[in-house]
Write an enzyme that holds these catalytic residues in place. Sequence first.
Site, mmCIF file in Angstrom:
data_model
loop_
_atom_site.group_PDB
_atom_site.id
_atom_site.type_symbol
_atom_site.label_atom_id
_atom_site.label_comp_id
_atom_site.label_asym_id
_atom_site.label_seq_id
_atom_site.Cartn_x
_atom_site.Cartn_y
_atom_site.Cartn_z
ATOM 1 N N ALA A 120 -30.195 -72.511 -49.422
ATOM 2 C CA ALA A 120 -30.672 -73.027 -48.130
ATOM 3 C C ALA A 120 -31.594 -72.000 -47.467
ATOM 4 O O ALA A 120 -31.551 -70.818 -47.800
ATOM 5 C CB ALA A 120 -29.491 -73.323 -47.222
ATOM 6 N N THR A 121 -32.419 -72.476 -46.543
ATOM 7 C CA THR A 121 -33.287 -71.564 -45.788
ATOM 8 C C THR A 121 -33.253 -71.927 -44.308
ATOM 9 O O THR A 121 -33.086 -73.103 -43.956
ATOM 10 C CB THR A 121 -34.778 -71.681 -46.232
ATOM 11 O OG1 THR A 121 -35.132 -73.062 -46.240
ATOM 12 C CG2 THR A 121 -35.023 -71.096 -47.601
ATOM 13 N N ILE A 122 -33.417 -70.911 -43.473
ATOM 14 C CA ILE A 122 -33.730 -71.189 -42.066
ATOM 15 C C ILE A 122 -35.228 -71.462 -42.049
ATOM 16 O O ILE A 122 -36.014 -70.670 -42.572
ATOM 17 C CB ILE A 122 -33.309 -70.028 -41.115
ATOM 18 C CG1 ILE A 122 -33.803 -70.294 -39.688
ATOM 19 C CG2 ILE A 122 -33.783 -68.665 -41.606
ATOM 20 C CD1 ILE A 122 -33.253 -69.300 -38.642
ATOM 21 N N SER A 123 -35.621 -72.607 -41.501
ATOM 22 C CA SER A 123 -37.043 -72.984 -41.505
ATOM 23 C C SER A 123 -37.853 -72.017 -40.645
ATOM 24 O O SER A 123 -37.305 -71.296 -39.811
ATOM 25 C CB SER A 123 -37.214 -74.393 -40.946
ATOM 26 O OG SER A 123 -36.436 -75.316 -41.660
ATOM 27 N N HIS A 147 -39.391 -75.717 -36.675
ATOM 28 C CA HIS A 147 -38.329 -76.084 -35.732
ATOM 29 C C HIS A 147 -38.939 -76.619 -34.433
ATOM 30 O O HIS A 147 -38.455 -77.595 -33.860
ATOM 31 C CB HIS A 147 -37.446 -74.864 -35.442
ATOM 32 C CG HIS A 147 -36.461 -74.576 -36.541
ATOM 33 N ND1 HIS A 147 -36.146 -73.306 -36.942
ATOM 34 C CD2 HIS A 147 -35.725 -75.405 -37.317
ATOM 35 C CE1 HIS A 147 -35.248 -73.370 -37.921
ATOM 36 N NE2 HIS A 147 -34.984 -74.626 -38.170
ATOM 37 N N ASP A 163 -21.025 -85.330 -45.588
ATOM 38 C CA ASP A 163 -22.260 -85.696 -46.268
ATOM 39 C C ASP A 163 -23.231 -86.300 -45.257
ATOM 40 O O ASP A 163 -22.996 -87.398 -44.729
ATOM 41 C CB ASP A 163 -21.955 -86.713 -47.378
ATOM 42 C CG ASP A 163 -23.202 -87.055 -48.187
ATOM 43 O OD1 ASP A 163 -24.326 -86.709 -47.759
ATOM 44 O OD2 ASP A 163 -23.051 -87.681 -49.252
ATOM 45 N N GLY A 164 -24.298 -85.558 -44.996
ATOM 46 C CA GLY A 164 -25.269 -85.972 -43.985
ATOM 47 C C GLY A 164 -25.910 -87.318 -44.262
ATOM 48 O O GLY A 164 -26.420 -87.961 -43.340
ATOM 49 N N THR A 194 -28.751 -83.447 -50.821
ATOM 50 C CA THR A 194 -28.134 -83.721 -52.126
ATOM 51 C C THR A 194 -26.631 -83.973 -52.006
ATOM 52 O O THR A 194 -26.056 -83.897 -50.921
ATOM 53 C CB THR A 194 -28.277 -82.479 -53.037
ATOM 54 O OG1 THR A 194 -27.657 -81.385 -52.349
ATOM 55 C CG2 THR A 194 -29.712 -82.167 -53.343
HETATM 56 N N1 SAH Z 1 -32.025 -76.566 -40.167
HETATM 57 C C1 SAH Z 1 -31.512 -75.579 -41.097
HETATM 58 C C2 SAH Z 1 -32.017 -75.942 -42.480
HETATM 59 C C3 SAH Z 1 -31.181 -75.418 -43.568
HETATM 60 S S1 SAH Z 1 -31.794 -75.854 -45.193
HETATM 61 C C4 SAH Z 1 -32.009 -74.210 -40.683
HETATM 62 O O1 SAH Z 1 -33.175 -74.105 -40.296
HETATM 63 O O2 SAH Z 1 -31.245 -73.235 -40.777
HETATM 64 C C5 SAH Z 1 -31.156 -77.481 -45.419
HETATM 65 C C6 SAH Z 1 -29.671 -77.611 -45.278
HETATM 66 O O3 SAH Z 1 -29.293 -78.923 -45.628
HETATM 67 C C7 SAH Z 1 -28.870 -76.676 -46.188
HETATM 68 O O4 SAH Z 1 -28.084 -75.869 -45.369
HETATM 69 C C8 SAH Z 1 -28.034 -77.610 -47.057
HETATM 70 O O5 SAH Z 1 -26.737 -77.116 -47.321
HETATM 71 C C9 SAH Z 1 -27.983 -78.863 -46.194
HETATM 72 N N2 SAH Z 1 -27.738 -80.107 -46.930
HETATM 73 C C10 SAH Z 1 -28.297 -80.524 -48.099
HETATM 74 N N3 SAH Z 1 -27.790 -81.727 -48.468
HETATM 75 C C11 SAH Z 1 -26.900 -82.085 -47.495
HETATM 76 C C12 SAH Z 1 -26.052 -83.225 -47.290
HETATM 77 N N4 SAH Z 1 -26.011 -84.244 -48.172
HETATM 78 N N5 SAH Z 1 -25.289 -83.259 -46.179
HETATM 79 C C13 SAH Z 1 -25.313 -82.237 -45.279
HETATM 80 N N6 SAH Z 1 -26.080 -81.141 -45.414
HETATM 81 C C14 SAH Z 1 -26.872 -81.060 -46.508
#
Ligand code: SAH
Length: 239
Positions: free
Chosen positions: A59-62, A67, A155-156, A235
């Site tokens: 994962a990354t902080i954007s 943002h 799960d998002g 995912t």
């Molecule tokens: N807004 C965050 C972005 C993190 S990267 C920031 O700027 O810090 C994207 C994130 O989506 C990751 O942390 C990953 O774990 C999460 N992610 C991927 N698939 C997901 C799912 N199905 N449900 C919830 N989170 C998910």
Amino acid sequence: MAWRCGGKTNAELIENLFKNNLITSSRVRDAMLNVDRAHYCPDPEYAYEDSPQSIGHAATISAPHMHASAAESLLPYLKPGCRVLDIGSGSGYLTAVLAELVSPQKESSADAGLARVVGLEHIKALRDLGERNMSKSERGREMLKDGKVSFVVGDGRKGWTQGEDGEKGWDAIHVGAAAVELHQELVDQLRSPGRIFIPVEDARGGGQYIWVVDKDANGSVTKKKTYGVRYVPLTDAPK
Ligand code: SAH
């Protein structure tokens, strides 16, 4: 051009983004001034650069200009008392900025109801990271304590419906990872009116685009494909 927009302090970073029109709303600028990005970056030395940073677990902080762009897109639906879902909350940075945006502007003004911002992660370690990062400031600790902000695991792609406060639906949904489709459950959970900001993979392999999905006061839904982006994928949770 983005490289020019860093700073030595959080305030310098945000003011530079504002000067260079990467932040155009003063509400978003003020919200970002209230959240120290160094609390959310594993490498604080580069926290005030306009670039993404790895936070582990793929994962990354954007980058802060991304943002800002997401917050500006959702802005009409970010008012005191609004309910906001931040899917893929990762570092927790945007969750904190969104919480600022649904907070009343002045300390003295009455709260327009129960604003709620939920950060949703499918990796527990990242759910915990978001909460831990937000706890680094007194303001963040207060928002967690009074229940304005919470971080949950799920799960998002299915959204989040388990509110403890009896309220339902979201005025704004931010998705921080690229979906393969526009998940109907998210559209169903949107209030009328409400807005979703979601990166979606192009079905023909043409990359990812931000889609802005609006539900109007009568419940009718419109979908708009906007600019191209690169996000990590939305995912299945790792086993
Ligand atoms: N807004 C965050 C972005 C993190 S990267 C920031 O700027 O810090 C994207 C994130 O989506 C990751 O942390 C990953 O774990 C999460 N992610 C991927 N698939 C997901 C799912 N199905 N449900 C919830 N989170 C998910």
